[in-house]
Design an enzyme around this catalytic site. Structure first.
Site, PDB file in Angstrom:
ATOM      1  CE  LYS A   1      40.861  41.919  52.413  1.00 47.76           C
ATOM      2  NZ  LYS A   1      42.339  41.709  52.555  1.00 47.76           N
TER       3      LYS A   1
ATOM      4  CG  ASP B   1      40.025  35.433  52.340  1.00 43.73           C
ATOM      5  OD1 ASP B   1      39.220  36.320  52.692  1.00 43.73           O
ATOM      6  OD2 ASP B   1      40.639  35.458  51.254  1.00 43.73           O
TER       7      ASP B   1
ATOM      8  CD  GLN C   1      40.655  44.605  49.102  1.00 46.95           C
ATOM      9  OE1 GLN C   1      40.422  45.578  49.819  1.00 46.95           O
ATOM     10  NE2 GLN C   1      41.554  43.707  49.435  1.00 46.95           N
TER      11      GLN C   1
ATOM     12  N   GLY D   1      41.365  37.514  45.960  1.00 44.33           N
ATOM     13  CA  GLY D   1      40.100  36.845  46.236  1.00 44.33           C
ATOM     14  C   GLY D   1      40.383  35.351  46.303  1.00 44.33           C
ATOM     15  CB  ALA D   2      39.533  32.826  48.879  1.00 44.08           C
TER      16      ALA D   2
HETATM   17  O1  MRU Z   1      43.054  40.514  50.208  1.00 46.00           O
HETATM   18  P1  MRU Z   1      42.020  40.040  49.245  1.00 46.00           P
HETATM   19  O2  MRU Z   1      41.481  41.107  48.356  1.00 46.00           O
HETATM   20  O3  MRU Z   1      42.464  38.818  48.458  1.00 46.00           O
HETATM   21  O4  MRU Z   1      40.835  39.559  50.191  1.00 46.00           O
HETATM   22  C1  MRU Z   1      39.702  38.983  49.627  1.00 46.00           C
HETATM   23  C2  MRU Z   1      38.627  38.744  50.586  1.00 46.00           C
HETATM   24  O5  MRU Z   1      38.760  38.879  51.780  1.00 46.00           O
HETATM   25  C3  MRU Z   1      37.344  38.219  50.015  1.00 46.00           C
HETATM   26  O6  MRU Z   1      36.241  38.675  50.719  1.00 46.00           O
HETATM   27  C4  MRU Z   1      37.395  36.693  50.086  1.00 46.00           C
HETATM   28  O7  MRU Z   1      38.571  36.213  49.460  1.00 46.00           O
HETATM   29  C5  MRU Z   1      36.238  36.077  49.443  1.00 46.00           C
HETATM   30  S1  MRU Z   1      36.398  36.156  47.690  1.00 46.00           S
HETATM   31  C6  MRU Z   1      35.133  35.364  46.937  1.00 46.00           C
END
Ligand code: MRU
Length: 354
Positions: free
Chosen positions: A248, A237, A196, A48-49
């Site tokens: 995602k 992200d 996720q 998650g970013a």
């Molecule tokens: O690959 P991940 O699980 O790190 O991807 C996360 C996402 O795409 C989330 O939607 C994004 O980081 C927003 S988190 C607040």
């Protein structure tokens, strides 16, 4: 049980909840070096970013603490080395590079030897960590107005407390609406290939007592066509200067479907997810993830042997498909170029490097 903390500082080490094992096991992983933090980011222990940004900030603090006995030049050299290792862990979420750059700049601007830098970077990582939670709460307050009473909201991936230092971004908006007494129901995309949505978002919503229904990603069109989705809220992200948004994989498809059904799609993200140095989505690097995420389920091969596999972790939703970008300084609307510039210049509770 409530949602456990994504990450916490234990006095001299960073402790992460292992997101690869949720929701079945609540297991913690301790990191004592920046290399261990980078490995946890690469391995999706923390994801998650915003969460990977905060973890990386603590990774920089760990690097500084490991260089406590060194003089200034050696300590700064160690910090630069740690910064490259951390930034290389995952390419798409810009919060990672943003947090590392902020901590490195803080070290460069702080006088003194390794011991002084260790103290300064530990305090700075704490500040960035706490600001992330405050920022997410502000995003929730700004965004809850887009969620009408009785709304059916669709979300994708996990942009909840676990994807941040706490509270969440897209799920934070839903949470704030729920806390304000609005009735809502959430359609949760399972989010293939890494699940996720099924594992993390579904779990968070159950803990929060927000009614939620799990669907496969491919069911979204069906429920939209039946009038069962009022709006879509997702995280981000990296958001380019023109509002194009990487999130995602599957988000772009949802945005196209939402437009076809005249359903608004909102992105919820802190300003640390904006990358003004990238003019449009074409400039955003997209992570290619391991083939086994598609070919295997729970360690067992399901896909035919010999087939080729593509596994981009993210896609880019063009700005024109986004109804609004919910930030800690308000909901941005098109044209996004000037709106993003103004948001980046605005004062707010969020972290700014010192
Ligand atoms: O690959 P991940 O699980 O790190 O991807 C996360 C996402 O795409 C989330 O939607 C994004 O980081 C927003 S988190 C607040």
């Amino acid at each position: 049980m409530g949602i456990p903390e994504t990450l916490r500082w234990d006095g001299d080490r960073l402790v992460l909840i292992d997101q690869t094992r949720l929701p079945a096991d609540v297991h913690w992983v301790a990191c004592e070096t920046p290399e261990q933090v980078a490995e946890a980011i690469r391995g999706m222990v923390v994801r998650g970013a915003p969460a990977i940004g905060v973890a990386a900030a603590w990774g920089m603090a760990l690097a500084a603490r490991g260089a406590r006995g060194h003089g200034r030049d050696a300590a700064l050299a160690r910090l630069r080395e740690a910064a490259s290792t951390l930034v290389a862990a995952r390419p798409t979420a810009v919060n990672l590079a943003w947090a590392v750059a902020a901590l490195l700049a803080h070290a460069e601007g702080t006088p003194g030897d390794g011991a002084a830098l260790a103290e300064a970077l530990t305090a700075e990582a704490r500040r960035l960590h706490d600001a992330d939670v405050a920022t997410n709460r502000a995003i929730g307050q700004a965004g809850r107005a887009v969620v009408p009473d009785g709304a059916n909201v669709l979300t994708h991936c996990n942009a909840g407390a676990l994807a941040t230092a706490g509270y969440g971004t897209a799920v934070g908006v839903l949470r704030a609406a729920h806390e304000a007494g609005r009735r809502l129901h959430v359609w949760v995309d399972e989010t293939r290939p890494y699940w996720q949505g099924a594992r993390l978002t579904a779990w968070e919503l159950v803990q929060l007592g927000i009614p939620a229904t799990l669907i496969t990603d491919s069911m979204a069109a069906h429920f939209m066509a039946r009038g069962a989705v009022d709006l879509v809220v997702v995280g981000a992200d990296r958001i380019a200067a023109n509002g194009d948004t990487a999130n995602k994989i599957g988000t772009y498809g949802l945005a196209v479907l939402a437009a076809a059904h005249a359903i608004p799609l909102y992105v919820a993200a802190p300003r640390s997810t904006f990358d003004a140095s990238v003019a449009s989505g074409a400039g955003i690097p997209i992570e290619e993830r391991p083939e086994a995420e598609l070919t295997h389920v729970a360690g067992r091969r399901l896909a035919a042997e010999g087939v080729g596999v593509a596994n981009p972790g993210f896609d880019v939703t063009p700005a024109h498909l986004i109804a609004g970008i919910i930030t800690e300084v308000g909901v941005l609307t098109p044209p996004y170029g000037p709106a993003i510039q103004a948001a980046l210049a605005a004062r707010s509770p969020s972290y700014s490097a010192t």
